[in-house]
Design an enzyme around this catalytic site. Structure first.
Site, PDB file in Angstrom:
ATOM      1  CG  ASP A  93      -0.500   0.495   2.466  1.00 40.09           C
ATOM      2  OD1 ASP A  93       0.738   0.639   2.613  1.00 40.09           O
ATOM      3  OD2 ASP A  93      -1.313   0.770   3.364  1.00 40.09           O
ATOM      4  CG  ASP A 261      -3.569  -3.644   7.949  1.00 41.05           C
ATOM      5  OD1 ASP A 261      -3.010  -2.751   8.611  1.00 41.05           O
ATOM      6  OD2 ASP A 261      -4.493  -3.413   7.133  1.00 41.05           O
TER       7      ASP A 261
END
Ligand SMILES: [Zn+2]
Length: 414
Positions: A93, A261
């Site tokens: 990301d 996460d």
């Protein structure tokens, strides 16, 4: 349910000497040090999340990677760099928190795709811009213009992102080597999140990461998931960015959340005031034995003549000696250890921490490290509950993740 651990280059040195508090001679970090999935078996997570901002640095400053490390990650790829076993996944990301104050994300589609493809991630999240605020009742027309703009920026970038991925994926012959596009949905209310999801689905996303939910209360997250489920297409799954909430995981799964996460279990080991060492049923406060050599506050007090260095060293050693004896010899009384801990804390003059010393007693009496089967607790025993220096603290963080992983494995539906 898949759990990704966000990488921040947290490693331990397997040959660290706990008695002398010394690193081994000739330690080469890159070669010797271990990530959590190399230090404990089974690995305490299913995959690793790597942010471009952590690797490359960002507007807020340097990243966590040295230039040679960065080069090696790009050259060898994420699997080899981290020594990831076949069963583990990698997700890239941009690290939107690092550019939260900017008006526009500082990355280009091509720059981000170069990062994802060169490092050979399994999946990559589109470039997004976090909205900080939750107003469930506010409709699009009355929302803060800055929030609307951030949502549109995220959606516009997501559209360009998936088009570019489709183009690049076509050049890769093996389907398993292609990058899975993950669209990032931002919002400030159930409706705005649901609209983002609907638009991402239309662009072709089958996996959507829900961002900006970290500050939300669990019922607020559920309200968003509920509303999103009304627009969800059949084969679409969700990732919760930065969320653990183990107690609510089962409900999240019901709304097709298939991954998340979080660093919280890891970071609580040394960032939390009291919940440092986790067990299946509760958490314990780790026992602070500051290093006279390594503690800046203490160093200042010594330099100012407030604390005697030799007395501090003596008290520090006494605490460590008694803690180890307590673990090895049942005849050592918990009160003697407590007295030494109190004496050390009052010597270094921290009234706030002195008050907390009482909480250490239950950690000592319950000896939770003896019940843990993780590789680290079996090897290091009482050292695992001592709050002191990065090697102990990170090991405790790794241990906490094994506890989280075990809890998740017990959940139905996963
Ligand atoms: Zn353990």
């Amino acid at each position: 349910m898949r759990f990704y651990f966000p990488d921040s280059q947290d490693q331990i040195s397997p040959r660290y000497d706990f008695i002398r508090d010394e690193y081994p001679d000739h330690r080469v970090r890159q070669r010797d040090d271990l990530y959590a999935h190399q230090a404990v078996n089974p690995a305490p997570y299913d995959g690793i999340l790597v942010s471009k901002a952590i690797v490359d640095g960002s507007v807020k400053g340097a990243g966590k990677y040295s230039a040679p490390q960065r080069n090696r990650l790009y050259r060898d790829g994420v699997r080899e760099f981290f020594g990831l076993p076949r069963t583990m996944d990698s997700l890239g990301d941009c690290g939107a928190f690092n550019y939260i104050d900017e008006e526009y994300p500082p990355y280009t589609i091509d720059g981000v795709l170069d990062f994802y493809y060169e490092c050979r991630f399994n999946s990559g999240i589109s470039i997004d811009h976090v909205i900080f605020g939750y107003k469930p009742e506010v409709p699009e027309s009355e929302a803060d213009p800055a929030w609307m703009k951030r949502r549109e920026i995220s959606l516009d970038l997501a559209e360009k992102f998936i088009k570019a991925i489709k183009g690049r994926n076509r050049l890769i012959s093996e389907p398993k080597n292609r990058l899975e596009p993950v669209g990032a949905a931002q919002g400030w209310s159930p409706d705005s999140y649901a609209d983002s999801v609907a638009r991402l689905q239309k662009m072709g996303y089958k996996r959507i990461a829900l961002g900006g939910m970290v500050p939300l209360k669990t019922p607020e997250i559920i309200a968003c998931l509920e509303r999103i489920s009304e627009v969800r297409e059949d084969d679409v799954e969700f990732h919760l960015l930065g969320i653990t909430r183990i107690d609510s995981m089962e409900r999240f799964v019901g709304y097709h959340v298939s991954s998340f996460d979080s660093t919280s279990a890891f970071r609580q080991a040394f960032m939390d005031e009291r919940n440092n060492y986790h067990t299946a049923g509760r958490s314990y406060m780790a026992i602070r034995v500051p290093q006279v050599d390594g503690n800046l506050t203490l160093k200042r007090l010594i330099l100012a003549g407030v604390v005697s260095q030799s007395e501090a060293i003596k008290a520090e050693r006494e605490c460590l000696k008694l803690l180890r004896q307590y673990d090895e010899d049942e005849s050592v009384k918990v009160q003697d250890v407590m007295d030494a801990l109190r004496a050390y804390q009052s010597l270094i003059g921290d009234a706030k921490k002195l008050k907390k010393v009482d909480k250490y007693e239950e950690t000592l009496v319950d000896r939770p490290w003896r019940d843990c089967q993780c590789d680290l607790c079996r090897q290091h025993k009482i050292e695992m509950v001592i709050f002191r220096g990065t090697e102990r603290n990170k090991r405790r963080g790794f241990h906490n993740m094994t506890v989280l992983e075990a809890k998740m494995r017990k959940l139905p539906l996963t």
